[in-house]
Design a protein around this motif. Sequence first.
Motif, PDB file in Angstrom:
ATOM      1  N   ALA A 157      -6.211   3.393  -1.644  1.00 38.56           N
ATOM      2  CA  ALA A 157      -4.980   3.419  -2.441  1.00 38.56           C
ATOM      3  C   ALA A 157      -3.893   2.680  -1.676  1.00 38.56           C
ATOM      4  N   VAL A 158      -2.783   2.460  -2.366  1.00 36.39           N
ATOM      5  CA  VAL A 158      -1.557   2.052  -1.680  1.00 36.39           C
ATOM      6  C   VAL A 158      -0.843   3.337  -1.277  1.00 36.39           C
ATOM      7  N   TYR A 159      -0.503   3.433  -0.008  1.00 32.47           N
ATOM      8  CA  TYR A 159       0.158   4.618   0.524  1.00 32.47           C
ATOM      9  C   TYR A 159       1.648   4.347   0.667  1.00 32.47           C
ATOM     10  N   TYR A 160       2.448   5.277   0.143  1.00 30.20           N
ATOM     11  CA  TYR A 160       3.906   5.138   0.153  1.00 30.20           C
ATOM     12  C   TYR A 160       4.546   6.265   0.960  1.00 30.20           C
ATOM     13  N   CYS A 161       5.568   5.896   1.700  1.00 31.96           N
ATOM     14  CA  CYS A 161       6.381   6.867   2.413  1.00 31.96           C
ATOM     15  C   CYS A 161       7.594   7.213   1.549  1.00 31.96           C
ATOM     16  N   ALA A 162       8.007   8.476   1.589  1.00 33.84           N
ATOM     17  CA  ALA A 162       9.172   8.917   0.836  1.00 33.84           C
ATOM     18  C   ALA A 162      10.047   9.766   1.744  1.00 33.84           C
ATOM     19  N   ALA A 163      11.350   9.777   1.424  1.00 40.82           N
ATOM     20  CA  ALA A 163      12.276  10.580   2.230  1.00 40.82           C
ATOM     21  C   ALA A 163      13.396  11.130   1.366  1.00 40.82           C
ATOM     22  N   HIS A 164      14.051  12.149   1.926  1.00 38.36           N
ATOM     23  CA  HIS A 164      15.198  12.809   1.298  1.00 38.36           C
ATOM     24  C   HIS A 164      14.808  13.543   0.036  1.00 38.36           C
TER      25      HIS A 164
ATOM     26  N   GLN B  49      -1.455  -0.907   1.987  1.00 39.78           N
ATOM     27  CA  GLN B  49      -2.783  -0.767   1.389  1.00 39.78           C
ATOM     28  C   GLN B  49      -3.768  -0.154   2.385  1.00 39.78           C
ATOM     29  N   VAL B  50      -4.501   0.828   1.914  1.00 38.11           N
ATOM     30  CA  VAL B  50      -5.608   1.410   2.676  1.00 38.11           C
ATOM     31  C   VAL B  50      -6.871   1.243   1.839  1.00 38.11           C
ATOM     32  N   THR B  51      -7.858   0.581   2.395  1.00 36.31           N
ATOM     33  CA  THR B  51      -9.113   0.361   1.704  1.00 36.31           C
ATOM     34  C   THR B  51     -10.256   0.927   2.543  1.00 36.31           C
TER      35      THR B  51
END
Length: 124
Positions: A91-98, A119-121
């Motif tokens: 998947a595509v890995y996303y960072c989130a904050a707040h 991207q992580v494959t």
Amino acid sequence: QVQLVESGGGLVQAGGSLRLSCAASGGTVRDSVMGWFRQAPGKEREFVAAIWSGGRTYYAVSVKGRFTISRDNAKITAYLQMNSLKPEDTAVYYCAAHLRDYSAYVARTAYDYWGQGTQVTVSS
């Protein structure tokens, strides 16, 4: 303006490991909850893990025991250590904050800031 920059993605064989990093800058997210989400092709973005500034962590059932979220508050950086990777982790890995609502940490709409994704494959 807060910026989140992910790094560490790549191609790995099943059973392998990767470590993702998310560096935050430009705003006051040092004490905020930080999280990781992922989105596979044709699927909704889903919660992976979250960490409070004090170290409390939560994980999706699908990654618990294989992934570890951590953070360095001095560097305002979050990490996701991923072990025993499976092809379904691709998947595509996303960072989130707040995180605005602490009870809604699994909801992507509850976070104010997002990175561009990495991207992580995982090959079988």
